[in-house]
Design an enzyme around this catalytic site. Structure first.
Site, PDB file in Angstrom:
ATOM      1  N   SER A  85     -10.544  -0.389   2.875  1.00 52.25           N
ATOM      2  CA  SER A  85      -9.818  -0.538   4.142  1.00 52.25           C
ATOM      3  C   SER A  85      -9.418   0.831   4.666  1.00 52.25           C
ATOM      4  O   SER A  85      -8.781   1.611   3.956  1.00 52.25           O
ATOM      5  CB  SER A  85      -8.542  -1.351   3.936  1.00 52.25           C
ATOM      6  OG  SER A  85      -8.844  -2.635   3.472  1.00 52.25           O
ATOM      7  N   GLU A 102      -5.061   4.281   6.029  1.00 56.75           N
ATOM      8  CA  GLU A 102      -4.711   4.013   4.633  1.00 56.75           C
ATOM      9  C   GLU A 102      -5.060   5.186   3.716  1.00 56.75           C
ATOM     10  O   GLU A 102      -4.230   5.600   2.922  1.00 56.75           O
ATOM     11  CB  GLU A 102      -5.395   2.726   4.177  1.00 56.75           C
ATOM     12  CG  GLU A 102      -4.616   2.088   3.082  1.00 56.75           C
ATOM     13  CD  GLU A 102      -5.440   1.265   2.146  1.00 56.75           C
ATOM     14  OE1 GLU A 102      -4.844   0.579   1.365  1.00 56.75           O
ATOM     15  OE2 GLU A 102      -6.670   1.324   2.162  1.00 56.75           O
ATOM     16  N   ARG A 106       0.836  -1.220   0.000  1.00 56.42           N
ATOM     17  CA  ARG A 106       0.000   0.000   0.000  1.00 56.42           C
ATOM     18  C   ARG A 106       0.866   1.264   0.000  1.00 56.42           C
ATOM     19  O   ARG A 106       0.549   2.246   0.669  1.00 56.42           O
ATOM     20  CB  ARG A 106      -0.927   0.039   1.216  1.00 56.42           C
ATOM     21  CG  ARG A 106      -1.971  -1.054   1.256  1.00 56.42           C
ATOM     22  CD  ARG A 106      -2.999  -0.851   0.143  1.00 56.42           C
ATOM     23  NE  ARG A 106      -4.133  -1.716   0.327  1.00 56.42           N
ATOM     24  CZ  ARG A 106      -4.199  -2.987  -0.089  1.00 56.42           C
ATOM     25  NH1 ARG A 106      -3.180  -3.540  -0.717  1.00 56.42           N
ATOM     26  NH2 ARG A 106      -5.298  -3.687   0.115  1.00 56.42           N
TER      27      ARG A 106
END
Ligand code: EPU
Length: 343
Positions: A241, A336, A168
């Site tokens: 997420s 995130e 990520r």
């Protein structure tokens, strides 16, 4: 003569972010070509406006209004290059819808991105957080990224090796002001093995033989699994997420496992990745909701804007979740999505 750029003042961004929180841009321009993007950036410089580049708005939380120029990337187009018996390179302009591109590749018989079906957002946003799901990450097939260098407004092509991809994470995420992604190139294969090793997919295909499946079968399996667990942003506004899965040292993990024998983890070299969803779930947050926002009842990693929530409502819930996970497990959760505007 360059075409006139349409700049809207005081534009609402509510329909342009998948959390559907209210926010306004001082100025908003949609660009459909590199020339229009350059024009918009020059306009921003001349008028001393901060610039925010927006793709599908599926990985951003607007904490308030944006006092500057929002540029919506609407460059569309896709093409095949280097087609041979082995495979081909699929080139996607930044504004192409990611999920449609996945289905297009899978229907055309190409393998490589089928596990990334239904991830919201645009192709140009995909490298920023190196999107990943069901055992596949974008970096596994990304060949290069064509970008506009914001310093000199020149076009450059960066090979994947220069994009500093991590879980990520990428160069684009760590240095958001440096480049704007114009187009991405994906190396796809006609014959590579399909990856249905992720637990949920294995269960879906009932331990079937991957050799008997097509990439479209796998994309459809991924869609079915996602539909079961992950909310559709069009129905329950969300940004996927909300936290990364945290990575901790082995020693800390040993102590945690002694206290919580069921803890869900994935061993890495020298460290351990924990399932943030499990931590949040165990801390009692799954299905929690107040009058406006909440935690999804089928995937604790997803925060939902149920009814008229603002970015600040979502961020304040995220703070409570983080604090509670810290108190229960001593583990720090990192958000995130990016945050835009003053909190
Ligand atoms: N779990 C719980 N409670 C929950 C949800 C999950 O205990 O409410 C447990 C599950 O039982 C499982 C573990 O947590 O053992 C992991 O859950 P899951 O397989 O659903 O994956 P995840 O680690 O929570 C990651 C990605 C998702 C991606 C899935 C599938 C991150 C931050 N998230 O989630 O990505 O779809 O794996 O590959 O890495 C996204 O980035 O927006 C996203 C949805």
């Amino acid at each position: 003569m360059s075409p006139a750029l349409n700049i809207v003042e005081g534009a609402s961004l509510q329909a342009l972010n998948t959390l559907a929180v209210p926010s306004r841009a001082r100025f908003l321009a949609a660009v459909t070509s590199t020339a229009e993007l350059q024009q918009a950036l020059r306009w921003g410089q001349e008028h001393k406006q901060a610039v925010l580049v927006l793709g599908g708005g599926s990985n951003l939380v607007f904490a308030g209004d944006f006092q500057g120029l929002v540029i919506r990337m609407a460059l569309r187009g896709r093409r095949w290059e280097q087609v041979d018996e082995q495979g081909a390179v699929l080139v996607l302009k930044a504004g192409e819808n990611w999920h449609e591109a996945v289905l297009y590749a899978a229907r055309s018989g190409y393998r490589g991105i089928e596990n990334l079906a239904l991830i919201p957002g645009t192709a140009g946003a995909a490298p920023v957080q190196n999107i990943g799901a069901y055992g596949t990450e974008l970096r596994d097939c990304l060949e290069s990224v064509t970008v506009l260098d914001r310093q000199n407004l020149e076009v450059r092509t960066l090979p994947a090796s220069a994009c500093e991809f991590g879980y990520r994470d990428s160069l684009f995420k760590r240095h958001p002001g440096q480049y704007i992604i114009l187009e991405i190139r994906l190396r796809l294969s006609r014959h590579a093995p399909l990856n249905i090793g992720y637990r949920d997919l294995q269960d879906y295909f009932d331990d079937g033989d991957p050799a008997a499946l097509t990439p479209l079968d796998v994309a459809e399996g991924v869609m079915a699994v996602r539909h079961r667990k992950l909310p559709d942003p069009a129905v329950l506004p969300n940004v996927g997420s909300f936290f990364k899965n945290p990575v901790i040292e082995r020693a800390q993990f040993g102590a945690l496992q002694a206290r919580f024998p069921d803890i869900v983890c994935y061993p890495l070299d020298g460290s351990v990745k924990l399932a943030a969803a499990w931590l949040i779930d165990q801390a009692g947050w799954k299905g929690y909701r107040n009058s406006r926002v909440g935690v999804h009842n089928r995937q604790a990693l997803v925060l939902i804007n149920h009814s008229g929530g603002t970015g600040r409502d979502v961020l304040s819930l995220a703070d409570k979740v983080r604090q509670s996970v810290m108190e229960t497990f001593g583990v720090e959760l990192e958000m995130e999505p990016g945050v835009v505007g003053e909190r």
